[in-house]
Design a protein around this motif. Sequence first.
Motif, PDB file in Angstrom:
ATOM      1  N   LEU A  32       0.845  -1.193   0.000  1.00 46.79           N
ATOM      2  CA  LEU A  32       0.000   0.000   0.000  1.00 46.79           C
ATOM      3  C   LEU A  32       0.875   1.237   0.000  1.00 46.79           C
ATOM      4  O   LEU A  32       1.729   1.390   0.871  1.00 46.79           O
ATOM      5  N   ASN A  33       0.676   2.082  -0.973  1.00 49.33           N
ATOM      6  CA  ASN A  33       1.409   3.343  -1.018  1.00 49.33           C
ATOM      7  C   ASN A  33       0.463   4.443  -0.573  1.00 49.33           C
ATOM      8  O   ASN A  33      -0.646   4.549  -1.068  1.00 49.33           O
ATOM      9  N   GLY A  34       0.904   5.245   0.341  1.00 54.32           N
ATOM     10  CA  GLY A  34       0.083   6.348   0.810  1.00 54.32           C
ATOM     11  C   GLY A  34       0.909   7.263   1.680  1.00 54.32           C
ATOM     12  O   GLY A  34       2.093   7.036   1.904  1.00 54.32           O
ATOM     13  N   MET A  82      -4.654  17.773  14.284  1.00 56.21           N
ATOM     14  CA  MET A  82      -5.495  17.178  13.257  1.00 56.21           C
ATOM     15  C   MET A  82      -4.769  16.009  12.612  1.00 56.21           C
ATOM     16  O   MET A  82      -3.604  16.141  12.244  1.00 56.21           O
ATOM     17  N   SER A  83      -5.451  14.882  12.489  1.00 61.08           N
ATOM     18  CA  SER A  83      -4.889  13.731  11.782  1.00 61.08           C
ATOM     19  C   SER A  83      -5.296  13.830  10.319  1.00 61.08           C
ATOM     20  O   SER A  83      -6.471  14.068  10.010  1.00 61.08           O
ATOM     21  N   LEU A  84      -4.325  13.652   9.421  1.00 60.22           N
ATOM     22  CA  LEU A  84      -4.572  13.798   7.989  1.00 60.22           C
ATOM     23  C   LEU A  84      -4.209  12.521   7.260  1.00 60.22           C
ATOM     24  O   LEU A  84      -3.269  11.823   7.627  1.00 60.22           O
ATOM     25  N   VAL A  85      -4.943  12.241   6.192  1.00 56.76           N
ATOM     26  CA  VAL A  85      -4.566  11.185   5.264  1.00 56.76           C
ATOM     27  C   VAL A  85      -4.457  11.815   3.880  1.00 56.76           C
ATOM     28  O   VAL A  85      -5.325  12.592   3.483  1.00 56.76           O
ATOM     29  N   GLY A  86      -3.348  11.540   3.196  1.00 52.85           N
ATOM     30  CA  GLY A  86      -3.107  12.129   1.892  1.00 52.85           C
ATOM     31  C   GLY A  86      -3.823  11.380   0.786  1.00 52.85           C
ATOM     32  O   GLY A  86      -4.109  10.185   0.898  1.00 52.85           O
ATOM     33  N   GLN A  87      -4.128  12.105  -0.270  1.00 50.17           N
ATOM     34  CA  GLN A  87      -4.748  11.528  -1.458  1.00 50.17           C
ATOM     35  C   GLN A  87      -3.884  11.923  -2.648  1.00 50.17           C
ATOM     36  O   GLN A  87      -3.581  13.086  -2.849  1.00 50.17           O
ATOM     37  N   GLY A  88      -3.473  10.930  -3.415  1.00 48.25           N
ATOM     38  CA  GLY A  88      -2.589  11.209  -4.545  1.00 48.25           C
ATOM     39  C   GLY A  88      -1.143  11.226  -4.108  1.00 48.25           C
ATOM     40  O   GLY A  88      -0.799  10.772  -3.026  1.00 48.25           O
TER      41      GLY A  88
END
Length: 92
Positions: A32-34, A82-88
Amino acid sequence: MTTYSGPARLILVDGTPVAGMASLSTNQRGGLNGWGGTFRPDQASAELREAGEGLQVELPYEQFGTVAVTGTRKLLATQMLMSLVGQGPAPF
């Protein structure tokens, strides 16, 4: 794993920039790449507490990445994390 820790701006959906500090990293576990991490704004606001998807994080040198907020928590009376999840692709 690639990481970034330092000043950043979170751009809200309405275009409002929020200055703060980001701690971001890529994760490549199990194919999984993220990327994701945390953002601590200089000043907390109601808009930030309600933030969700479609935000941008801006790093120095005009590097941008799309993020979604996955959670928020109070650190002190006037601070939040704030917890963040990246897109792209990661911007670092």
